[in-house]
Design an enzyme around this catalytic site. Sequence first.
Site, PDB file in Angstrom:
ATOM      1  N   HIS A 106       0.883  -1.172   0.000  1.00  0.00           N
ATOM      2  CA  HIS A 106       0.000   0.000   0.000  1.00  0.00           C
ATOM      3  C   HIS A 106       0.920   1.220   0.000  1.00  0.00           C
ATOM      4  O   HIS A 106       1.969   1.192   0.648  1.00  0.00           O
ATOM      5  CB  HIS A 106      -0.826   0.132   1.284  1.00  0.00           C
ATOM      6  CG  HIS A 106      -1.745  -0.995   1.599  1.00  0.00           C
ATOM      7  ND1 HIS A 106      -1.337  -2.115   2.247  1.00  0.00           N
ATOM      8  CD2 HIS A 106      -3.075  -1.144   1.394  1.00  0.00           C
ATOM      9  CE1 HIS A 106      -2.375  -2.921   2.423  1.00  0.00           C
ATOM     10  NE2 HIS A 106      -3.439  -2.359   1.901  1.00  0.00           N
ATOM     11  N   ASP A 109       2.250   2.002   3.405  1.00  0.00           N
ATOM     12  CA  ASP A 109       3.161   1.044   4.074  1.00  0.00           C
ATOM     13  C   ASP A 109       4.600   1.449   3.839  1.00  0.00           C
ATOM     14  O   ASP A 109       5.456   1.261   4.683  1.00  0.00           O
ATOM     15  CB  ASP A 109       3.119  -0.379   3.462  1.00  0.00           C
ATOM     16  CG  ASP A 109       1.766  -0.982   3.362  1.00  0.00           C
ATOM     17  OD1 ASP A 109       0.903  -0.623   4.165  1.00  0.00           O
ATOM     18  OD2 ASP A 109       1.590  -1.842   2.471  1.00  0.00           O
TER      19      ASP A 109
HETATM   20  C1  XLS Z   1      -7.477  -6.621   4.538  1.00  0.00           C
HETATM   21  C2  XLS Z   1      -7.020  -6.833   3.176  1.00  0.00           C
HETATM   22  C3  XLS Z   1      -5.883  -5.942   2.717  1.00  0.00           C
HETATM   23  C4  XLS Z   1      -5.777  -5.980   1.227  1.00  0.00           C
HETATM   24  C5  XLS Z   1      -5.009  -4.866   0.619  1.00  0.00           C
HETATM   25  O1  XLS Z   1      -8.197  -7.419   5.102  1.00  0.00           O
HETATM   26  O2  XLS Z   1      -6.714  -8.173   3.015  1.00  0.00           O
HETATM   27  O3  XLS Z   1      -4.702  -6.316   3.351  1.00  0.00           O
HETATM   28  O4  XLS Z   1      -5.241  -7.179   0.780  1.00  0.00           O
HETATM   29  O5  XLS Z   1      -5.557  -3.630   0.888  1.00  0.00           O
END
Ligand code: XLS
Length: 443
Positions: A106, A109
């Site tokens: 993301h 991140d």
């Molecule tokens: C959350 C999601 C997230 C997505 C990406 O539950 O799995 O991590 O994979 O935004």
Amino acid sequence: MKKTTTKSHFPRIRTIRYEGVGTDNPLAFRHYNPAEEIDGKSLKDHLRFSIAYWHSFRGAGLDPFGGATIVRPWDAGKNPVDIALRRMDAAFEFFQKIESPFWCFHDRDIAPEGRSLRESNTILDRVVAHAKQLQKATGIKLLWGTANLFSNPRFMCGAATNPDAHVFAYAAAQVKKAMDVTKELGGENYVFWGGREGYESLLNTDLKREVDHLGAFLHMAVEYAKSIGFKGQFLIEPKPKEPTKHQYDFDVQSGVAFLRTYGLEKYFKFNIETNHATLAGHTFQHEIEVAAAHGMLGSIDANAGDLLLGWDTDQFNTDVRELTLAMVSILKAGGLGTGGFNFDAKLRRTSIDMDDLFHAHIGGMDAYALAFKKARRILADGKFTKFVADRYASYDTGFGADIEKRKVGFRDLAKLVDKLGEPKPRSAKQEYLENLLADYVND
Ligand code: XLS
Ligand code: NI
Ligand code: NI
């Protein structure tokens, strides 16, 4: 894979090697041999594993009752940008040592937010330039990028489905930038997980309007991708709840309906997460089959839930039976294309050692590699395929084929039943098939 030149962040751990099932080395692969050639392609290229930056490099073991337990040396220091750059070095060293060809992130991140969107974008550009160098130096590629539209308090009531158009605009601006950097890093896909695109209460929510806004938002994303020449596959990642009580992209089936309603089905496939499937009351395999049935199977967020816990526990999956069934459905559908198996999974709060990060991924990778091989055998033997084909054989010819071609109607069929009488019951043989599956799984 080429080596990076940075100093080691994992000095005591060497690159994980395949040593086979006989080994007693816990830091070795038993089933995942990245170089193994299968049908003219390495296992590494078949499986396309990917590491989730948010869990493996931002996860600190938090839970609602307590703060960070997982503390990494590269996170020490005062300047958040320097930390972000150093953390990125550590991450790429890990990707290399665990033999993962891909990673995912993301925007938030990998780089801290600034005081304005403009400042956040400038910081992001710096970190992305560094990631680009590391990708070049190591050969590791970006499976997908995405935007975090759920952590910052501005998104507490949603992003594209926020009642405030100003927040919608902010989310659009953030996704625009996240798509730019995903393209810059050669991302093969772009993911939309609707973090807070849902509601807590219908007392304060205009459901229809919110879903319309989500449709509009995704159309804008499609148009923007076209305008910058981003060719990656767009993926929707359904999840029924958490953090919201009800999320709009509940599961694959409702996602398909949503995409078709808004004329978006040509542009999207699905990123299916195991734990999201089970939260929606489905099996992992069910979600894969539904996506495949619509030609919309895109990628996998590889993890597992816990039967006793009702939220997204994001554990590493070592359940070979579950994964074999999933792999059968994936291979039957022709594979994942530009997708891959992304370990959207995190260490337990109590797994605080550096080597726990390796043990976790080794277990996940081995389980998937083993499941892949078992699924290939199951399909090559063709016993289940034949069983299922036989079970539906009455639709292959005669009036069954006419039903499928819609050449007959209720009147014709009523006449036919007058002639044929009662259908003959036929066992579905579930227990026999379970045993057959057990032979493959236990072998
Ligand atoms: C959350 C999601 C997230 C997505 C990406 O539950 O799995 O991590 O994979 O935004
Ligand atoms: Ni996910
Ligand atoms: Ni998830």
